[in-house]
Scaffold this motif. Structure first.
Motif, PDB file in Angstrom:
ATOM      1  N   GLY A 254       0.726  -1.130   0.119  1.00 34.07           N
ATOM      2  CA  GLY A 254      -0.081  -0.129   0.024  1.00 34.07           C
ATOM      3  C   GLY A 254       0.935   1.329  -0.014  1.00 34.07           C
TER       4      GLY A 254
ATOM      5  N   PHE B 173      -7.349  -2.092   1.323  1.00 32.21           N
ATOM      6  CA  PHE B 173      -6.984  -1.305   0.412  1.00 32.21           C
ATOM      7  C   PHE B 173      -7.950  -1.109  -0.619  1.00 32.21           C
ATOM      8  CE2 PHE B 173      -2.893  -1.188   1.998  1.00 32.21           C
ATOM      9  CZ  PHE B 173      -2.651  -2.505   2.540  1.00 32.21           C
TER      10      PHE B 173
ATOM     11  N   ARG C 126      -9.536  -0.345  10.079  1.00 35.52           N
ATOM     12  CA  ARG C 126      -9.041  -0.830   8.922  1.00 35.52           C
ATOM     13  C   ARG C 126      -7.390  -0.914   8.572  1.00 35.52           C
ATOM     14  NH1 ARG C 126      -9.734   2.087   3.404  1.00 35.52           N
ATOM     15  NH2 ARG C 126      -9.340   3.970   4.773  1.00 35.52           N
ATOM     16  N   PHE C 127      -6.897   0.202   8.993  1.00 34.76           N
ATOM     17  CA  PHE C 127      -5.168   0.328   9.027  1.00 34.76           C
ATOM     18  C   PHE C 127      -5.065   0.260  10.492  1.00 34.76           C
ATOM     19  CE2 PHE C 127      -4.446   0.029   4.719  1.00 34.76           C
ATOM     20  CZ  PHE C 127      -5.248   0.872   4.090  1.00 34.76           C
TER      21      PHE C 127
ATOM     22  N   VAL D 222       0.403   3.604  10.101  1.00 30.28           N
ATOM     23  CA  VAL D 222      -0.159   4.849   9.398  1.00 30.28           C
ATOM     24  C   VAL D 222       0.634   6.145   9.852  1.00 30.28           C
ATOM     25  CG1 VAL D 222      -1.796   6.330   8.583  1.00 30.28           C
ATOM     26  CG2 VAL D 222      -2.310   3.759   8.924  1.00 30.28           C
TER      27      VAL D 222
ATOM     28  N   GLY E 207       0.740   2.043   6.326  1.00 28.83           N
ATOM     29  CA  GLY E 207      -0.494   1.567   6.264  1.00 28.83           C
ATOM     30  C   GLY E 207      -0.470  -0.253   6.091  1.00 28.83           C
TER      31      GLY E 207
ATOM     32  N   TYR F  42      -5.405   6.813   3.634  1.00 33.58           N
ATOM     33  CA  TYR F  42      -5.481   5.909   4.860  1.00 33.58           C
ATOM     34  C   TYR F  42      -6.769   6.235   5.700  1.00 33.58           C
ATOM     35  CZ  TYR F  42      -0.838   4.894   3.320  1.00 33.58           C
ATOM     36  OH  TYR F  42       0.221   4.422   2.695  1.00 33.58           O
ATOM     37  N   TYR F  43      -7.682   7.256   5.179  1.00 37.99           N
ATOM     38  CA  TYR F  43      -8.531   7.517   6.144  1.00 37.99           C
ATOM     39  C   TYR F  43      -9.958   7.882   5.369  1.00 37.99           C
ATOM     40  CZ  TYR F  43      -5.216   8.400   9.460  1.00 37.99           C
ATOM     41  OH  TYR F  43      -4.068   8.320  10.702  1.00 37.99           O
TER      42      TYR F  43
END
Lengths: 493, 474
Positions: free
Chosen positions: A225, A277, B155-156, B161, B194, B243-244
């Protein structure tokens, strides 16, 4: 143990009303039935005989092209920087060779890194559908790992198998989402699927068991990513370099017993795995290689670039080249900005390749406007079109200032369906049009073997002697019958 | 491309911050973080995941070498020292946690110490404090760019991050990069950010911190060599915003004269008493309190008389694990931690060994645990609570609630207890000279001439008695 529990309790649980905790145990999937486990099994079970002749043929073309672009890429600034970083922060390690640098060797993951950077440094490497650059993420890792294997090097068939596993896994993962089918907006695809492909290929070459193969993928997911914002910058090639390096690292860590999520490819509500992702994500298990599995490369061929720029540029370049021919036919034999009043490009909507006035070679490789104007002036776009001098040509800058861009509704941001139109209005009023639906090199109109070899010779010839160049063409051509890939490994520098 | 100058402001700020901007408050809090981080890193150097990473990392050669915490004879190339030490710090989920949620120190300190040992400029203790705080500050700022960051993640994994960005910023500070280079360090680091949450509660989770430290350091070094990324990386949604789900960045400014307001001064940090996910601390405190009530009332009480245990917790899938089978899962299980607390009247480092996890009595208790997620229990470390209710076979019910556990930023660990935690952790690996030396150096960090002295103490393992003697003679 759990499956026995399931068998005894299942018929009566509705009646007894068990504690929530036990019910939750039942709801968890059988560890063998997950998508993640199916991928682990596939990678560990697939064998050279599962590769059809068409897949072998197509993948050998990819290997050759990838080596060629990697070799010419070893002349770039970003490659030099990456190499110096590795040599500076680490010591030379006589293991894996660096493209085009005689005597230069590094630790395997670092060699995979720099060779991956080289491969993508000029945006000259292959592109697939759904969109990613699959070979650059896989080949450097497989080569580096082969160099690392102590006693006997892999055979050609094993090498090709690992390579194809790396490609296949990438293709399969991209089919888990609709988002992946369009030109990307969020994550740069090679950084998402490339790392996974590299991990899969290396797991295959290391002959890991099915559980280790699954863990290699899961470990790789935590290394995947990168945002699209770094495309069209000098950092972009590192996405491929890192994909290759980190996928190899993931496989090596898995071989040492590191474990990760057994559900990384499955979609678990509230805890994102690989689906982190993507906005939409529907995973499918991978069937056993013995159950009539067909490699994606059999059905979906690869696109090879004729010049070092983003794939989208190839449509406008071909369209502009046809207008150039018309112009040259009309006038003095060359094209001059003084003839041109206005240039209209009809292209798909994609912010990161819409750049009216690119300021660096990286931006120029990602600019519809730049590539159209270059092709309009010169009749073609080549490696030389992106030199600092070429970027600053007054004729080119004059044309750039006359470009307008439209995004027709019927032109989707999708490499399978897009087109490029170039419409030039001359000062006398005449309008010349060119349109390209499928450029030469696209999977619908693939480069002939002759054209592919020509590209390779031009690229490899920048750093290798002609005997080495021809030697590589031969050895890659015969890779599927090669007993020992040492012959390949020794000719890369 | 909308360029609001935010990334530019971060580059300028990282460059502009100097030691005169450090306040007593932020120095004192960050020294506590450093001490705690070293301690958990040291005890973490005895874990399986650390050993795997160490073996792997030893295959790399380099001229520059940096210390591996808790190892007297082994050194590694600096990026890999940052990697393994970062892994050690997070290996037992024993490291600090901030609000919004992340583990900020593990991503930064290992990178800085590895870097400090190889820099010819020989950074001082103040230099280290400054760079460390830059790394923490940047993480805090980035997390405030989204509402999503304020809740327990889905999620991450946050350290993957913001941690790598903090490490890049901190390293850039220690390397004294120019404002432009600082910008590019952040941009390059963003491409290394991430990791999905699915790998939390597995053996790979510690690598999120290890990789954050390593790749942030690498990003700064690449920027120093002239590599460039997108100079608007924080400004645009296709940059750090990927990432958000919601993303609204704002600039960072350092007043030329006058004070700089560090986030750490406004928002303190939580230190863990138990090597487990932060959420477990609430449930353990509540379970211990409920158990105490039970013991006070019922004489000759037998845990087998428990019919049901109800946990009222915030909704968070990755720490809802009814039957953990590994130590990593156990550290991320409301059910396990509550049951351990009830069974043993404490939860400690040893509660997570394979033997302890597999105890039949524990499993039996686990089968009686039920989890509820009341609507008013928000998945945020600032707002959540835990309730534990024990129901006995006799129909009695004993409940307790924990709103703020001891160690949370609202109820910080006393200095004595913090040093105690450190000593216990560090002593598992270092001889007493090493333990005392580290407490001493950190305590006096502002006056330390060369911060790389920390490396020498971090290598004073207890199996190397000769090393202790030789240091005494100095």
């Amino acid at each position: 143990m759990i499956s026995t529990l399931q068998k005894t309790i299942r018929p009566v649980w509705a009646v007894r009303g068990l504690h929530k905790s036990a019910v939750e145990v039942l709801k968890r999937p059988d560890p063998e039935d997950t998508v993640t486990a199916s991928y682990g099994r596939f990678i560990s079970e697939v064998k050279p005989q599962h590769l059809s002749s068409l897949v072998l043929h197509r993948s050998k073309r990819m290997v050759l092209d990838s080596i060629g672009v990697g070799l010419i890429g070893s002349t770039t600034d970003v490659f030099e920087l990456a190499l110096q970083h590795c040599q500076h922060m680490y010591a030379p390690d006589d293991i894996s060779s660096v493209y085009g640098r005689r005597g230069s060797r590094l630790s395997p993951t670092l060699a995979a890194f720099v060779n991956g950077v080289a491969t993508h440094s000029m945006d000259f490497d292959d592109t697939w559908h759904p969109a990613t650059h699959p070979s650059g993420a896989v080949l450097p890792a497989v080569l580096a790992l082969s160099d690392m294997m102590p006693n006997s090097k892999p055979s050609g068939p094993d090498f090709l198998l690992a390579f194809n596993v790396g490609i296949e896994i990438q293709g399969r993962l991209m089919r888990f989402s609709h988002e992946a089918h369009n030109i990307p907006k969020r994550f740069h695809p090679p950084s998402v699927v490339g790392t996974m492909g590299s991990a899969a290929a290396c797991a295959r070459l290391l002959s890991l068991d099915h559980s280790q193969c699954s863990h290699a993928l899961a470990i790789a997911a935590s290394l995947s990513g990168a945002p699209m914002a770094n495309a069209a910058t000098q950092s972009k090639p590192l996405h491929i370099g890192n994909a290759s390096r980190l996928g190899l690292e993931a496989a090596l860590l898995a071989s040492r017993g590191l474990e990760a999520s057994p559900l990384v490819l499955d979609a678990v509500a509230g805890v994102a795995g690989f689906d982190a992702f993507y906005e939409d994500y529907v995973p499918e298990p991978l069937e056993s290689p013995n159950d009539g599995h067909v490699f994606l490369l059999e059905e979906q061929d690869m696109g090879f670039k004729r010049f070092p720029a983003h794939l989208g540029m190839h449509w406008v370049a071909d369209a502009a080249a046809s207008v150039h021919k018309l112009l040259v036919g009309l006038g003095p034999g060359t094209v001059s900005p003084s003839q041109v009043q206005d240039i209209l490009l009809r292209v798909p909507k994609s912010k990161y390749i819409n750049r009216p006035f690119p300021e660096s070679e990286h931006e120029a490789r990602h600019s519809f406007q730049f590539n159209a104007c270059s092709a309009l002036l010169d009749g073609e776009v080549t490696v030389q079109s992106f030199t600092p001098a070429a970027l600053r040509r007054p004729d080119l800058l004059a044309l750039l200032s006359r470009v307008h861009v439209e995004h027709p509704h019927d032109n989707p941001a999708n490499f399978n369906s897009m087109y490029g139109e170039v419409q030039v209005t001359l000062v006398e009023g005449e309008i010349l049009k060119g349109r390209c639906d499928t450029f030469y090199g696209h999977w619908r109109n693939p480069l002939t073997n002759e054209s592919l070899r020509k590209k390779f010779r031009n690229n490899a010839g920048e750093v290798l002697r002609s005997e080495q160049v021809e030697g590589l063409i031969d050895v890659v051509g015969g890779l599927d019958t090669l007993g020992d890939c040492r012959d390949l490994l020794s000719q890369l520098q | 491309m909308l360029c609001k100058g935010i990334t530019e402001s971060f580059g300028a700020a990282i460059h502009a911050l100097n030691t005169t901007k450090l306040t007593d408050g932020v120095i004192s809090r960050s020294k506590r973080m450093m001490l705690d981080t070293l301690g958990v890193g040291l005890i973490g150097s005895r874990t399986a995941v650390f050993n795997k990473a160490l073996t792997y990392s030893q295959s790399f050669k380099s001229d520059e070498r940096s210390s591996v915490w808790g190892k007297s004879q082994i050194t590694l190339p600096p990026p890999y020292a940052a990697f393994v030490n970062g892994i050690a710090v997070h290996s037992m989920d024993f490291d600090d946690t901030w609000h919004p949620a992340t583990h900020p120190s593990g991503a930064v300190l290992p990178a800085l110490l590895a870097l400090a040992e190889m820099l010819p400029s020989r950074p001082s203790g103040l230099d280290l404090l400054l760079a460390f705080n830059v790394g923490i500050e940047v993480q805090g700022r980035l997390m405030r760019f989204s509402r999503e960051a304020f809740n327990i993640p889905e999620r991450f994994h946050p350290p993957s991050v913001v941690g790598v960005m903090g490490s890049a910023a901190a390293s850039a500070k220690l390397l004294a990069l120019s404002p432009a280079e600082c910008i590019h360090a952040l941009a390059i680091a963003a491409s290394s950010a991430g990791a999905p949450l699915a790998n939390a509660a597995t053996q790979t989770k510690p690598l999120h911190i290890g990789n954050a430290a390593r790749r942030g350091l690498e990003a700064a070094q690449l920027a120093q060599m002239g590599l460039e990324g997108n100079p608007a990386i924080l400004d645009i949604p296709s940059g750090f915003g990927v990432y958000y789900k919601d993303y609204s960045p704002s600039a960072m400014t350092v007043p030329a004269s006058g004070d700089f307001k560090w986030m750490l001064e406004d928002q303190d940090i939580a230190f863990k008493r138990i090597p487990a996910h932060l959420g477990m601390h609430w449930v353990v405190d509540a379970a211990l309190a409920a158990r105490a009530k039970l013991e006070n009332t019922a004489r000759n009480f037998d845990l087998r008389q428990i019919r049901r245990v109800t946990l009222r917790v915030p909704p968070s899938k990755y720490v809802d694990c009814p039957l953990p089978s590994t130590e990593h899962q156990a550290r991320h299980s409301f059910q396990f931690n509550a049951s351990s607390a009830l069974l043993d009247n404490k939860v400690t480092v040893s509660s997570f060994s394979e033997a302890q996890i597999n105890r039949p009595a524990l499993k039996e208790l686990l089968s009686k645990v039920k989890v509820e997620t009341p609507k008013d229990n928000q998945p945020s470390f600032d707002k959540m609570y835990c309730e534990v209710e024990i129901e006995t076979d006799q129909g009695q019910s004993y409940a307790a609630r924990c709103d703020t556990f001891y160690g949370h930023w609202r109820k910080p660990l006393s200095q004595e207890d913090l040093v105690d935690k450190f000593s216990v952790n560090a002593s598992s690996v270092l001889c007493s000279e090493g333990v005392e030396g580290l407490i001493d150096v950190i305590g006096n960090m502002e006056r330390v001439r060369e911060c790389s002295i920390l490396g020498s103490y971090l290598r004073l393992t207890s199996s190397q008695q000769e090393q202790c003697y030789s240091l005494r003679r100095l």
